[in-house]
Scaffold this motif. Structure first.
Motif, PDB file in Angstrom:
ATOM      1  N   LEU A 200       0.834  -1.205   0.000  1.00 26.09           N
ATOM      2  CA  LEU A 200       0.000   0.000   0.000  1.00 26.09           C
ATOM      3  C   LEU A 200       0.865   1.250   0.000  1.00 26.09           C
ATOM      4  CD1 LEU A 200      -2.791  -0.965   2.581  1.00 26.09           C
ATOM      5  CD2 LEU A 200      -3.079  -0.664   0.114  1.00 26.09           C
ATOM      6  N   ARG A 204       1.198   4.217  -2.936  1.00 21.63           N
ATOM      7  CA  ARG A 204       0.989   5.644  -2.720  1.00 21.63           C
ATOM      8  C   ARG A 204       2.220   6.457  -3.154  1.00 21.63           C
ATOM      9  NH1 ARG A 204      -2.811   3.094  -1.848  1.00 21.63           N
ATOM     10  NH2 ARG A 204      -2.851   3.540  -4.069  1.00 21.63           N
ATOM     11  N   ASP A 207       2.170   6.802  -6.729  1.00 25.96           N
ATOM     12  CA  ASP A 207       1.176   7.796  -7.137  1.00 25.96           C
ATOM     13  C   ASP A 207       1.716   9.216  -7.064  1.00 25.96           C
ATOM     14  OD1 ASP A 207      -0.752   5.865  -7.600  1.00 25.96           O
ATOM     15  OD2 ASP A 207      -1.683   6.051  -5.632  1.00 25.96           O
ATOM     16  N   GLY A 241      -4.792   3.158   2.146  1.00 22.79           N
ATOM     17  CA  GLY A 241      -5.512   2.611   1.006  1.00 22.79           C
ATOM     18  C   GLY A 241      -5.891   3.669  -0.017  1.00 22.79           C
ATOM     19  N   ASN A 242      -6.930   3.381  -0.813  1.00 27.95           N
ATOM     20  CA  ASN A 242      -7.264   4.281  -1.923  1.00 27.95           C
ATOM     21  C   ASN A 242      -8.008   5.546  -1.498  1.00 27.95           C
ATOM     22  OD1 ASN A 242      -9.735   3.178  -1.307  1.00 27.95           O
ATOM     23  ND2 ASN A 242      -9.959   2.049  -3.230  1.00 27.95           N
ATOM     24  N   LYS A 243      -8.253   5.716  -0.185  1.00 26.39           N
ATOM     25  CA  LYS A 243      -8.828   6.961   0.324  1.00 26.39           C
ATOM     26  C   LYS A 243      -7.752   7.912   0.855  1.00 26.39           C
ATOM     27  CE  LYS A 243     -13.130   5.797  -0.387  1.00 26.39           C
ATOM     28  NZ  LYS A 243     -13.979   6.533  -1.347  1.00 26.39           N
TER      29      LYS A 243
END
Length: 268
Positions: A200, A204, A207, A241-243
């Protein structure tokens, strides 16, 4: 001299770059803006002080291989040609011709130290010289032949105990372990450096987020959720996570207010 400067994401989103403190990363951008059309800066030490950076930030950029520093203080941005493409008819040649003559270019256009340089340029302030690291590290990849445990710069918000817990594992994964270790420091828990959590964090960072962003998310959600029913969600799989971007950009709230509204949008 051209008035616009660019920075390649190949450089600025690499693990080697994002693991550095924010002050070192910012100094890299500042030096890039001040460099001449061939990437040379004659007063990097003065500029680093003027922009509020420390001498350690400049040393770290040299140690990591983002800049090459000559004994006389002239500095060149190693990956200048990856960052910037300036038309020859608009390019003003550097005045630092002697230093340029001691460099060559690799297939990507990065500056490399030639054989003449090794006899002229010595390590600065006992840091690892650029010659020592050329060919041993590649941007965007973990170090090969580079003792991270001795050279890695840990964020100053980590306690000595936390740093020791990070060092117990693979030294090449320090940057991926820091968010989990800091979460343990804040919460008093003992989350392990398991592959699921590490992946995870890697996602990030890929990203474009940086280590300071993980600290901010942890601080925000701990302040908001501790001592509430949401405390059980202060864990890697929820925070990283994706939040993550939503947590990072939300307004920090006093912990007493809780966040039942945000709870309804959690990834579980």
């Amino acid at each position: 001299m051209a008035q616009r400067r660019m920075f390649s994401k190949e450089i600025t989103t690499s693990d080697l770059f994002v693991e550095m403190p924010s002050s070192s990363r910012l100094l890299y951008y500042d030096l890039g803006m001040e460099a001449d059309d061939e990437g040379f800066i004659g007063n990097a030490r003065m500029l680093s002080r003027a922009y509020g950076a420390s001498s350690d930030d400049l040393k770290l950029l040299a140690t990591k291989g983002f800049i090459i520093m000559f004994p006389n203080g002239v500095t060149v941005v190693k990956d200048w040609n990856l960052n910037n493409k300036i038309r020859k008819d608009r390019q003003k040649p550097t005045i630092y011709t002697e230093e340029k003559s001691l460099l060559t270019l690799d297939s990507k256009g990065s500056y490399l130290i030639n054989n003449q340089m090794s006899a002229v340029c010595q390590p600065i302030d006992n840091q690892m010289s650029a010659q020592d690291r050329i060919g041993k590290e590649s941007l965007g990849k973990e170090s090969i032949g580079y003792n991270v445990e001795e050279n890695f710069i840990f964020p100053d918000y980590l306690s000595e105990k936390t740093i020791e817990s990070i060092k117990k594992g693979n030294p090449k994964n320090f940057n991926f372990r820091i968010p989990i270790a800091y979460l343990n420091q804040v919460t008093g828990k003992n989350f392990q450096f398991v592959e699921k959590s590490m992946n995870l964090i890697k996602a990030r960072l890929k990203d474009g987020f940086v280590l300071d962003d993980f600290k901010k998310v942890i601080d925000i959600k701990f302040n908001e959720w501790s001592n509430t029913d949401m405390a059980k969600y202060i864990r890697p799989e929820t925070l990283f996570g994706n939040k993550f971007d939503g947590y990072l950009n939300q307004m920090a709230l006093p912990s007493k207010q809780g966040s039942q509204e945000y709870c309804d949008d959690l990834p579980f």
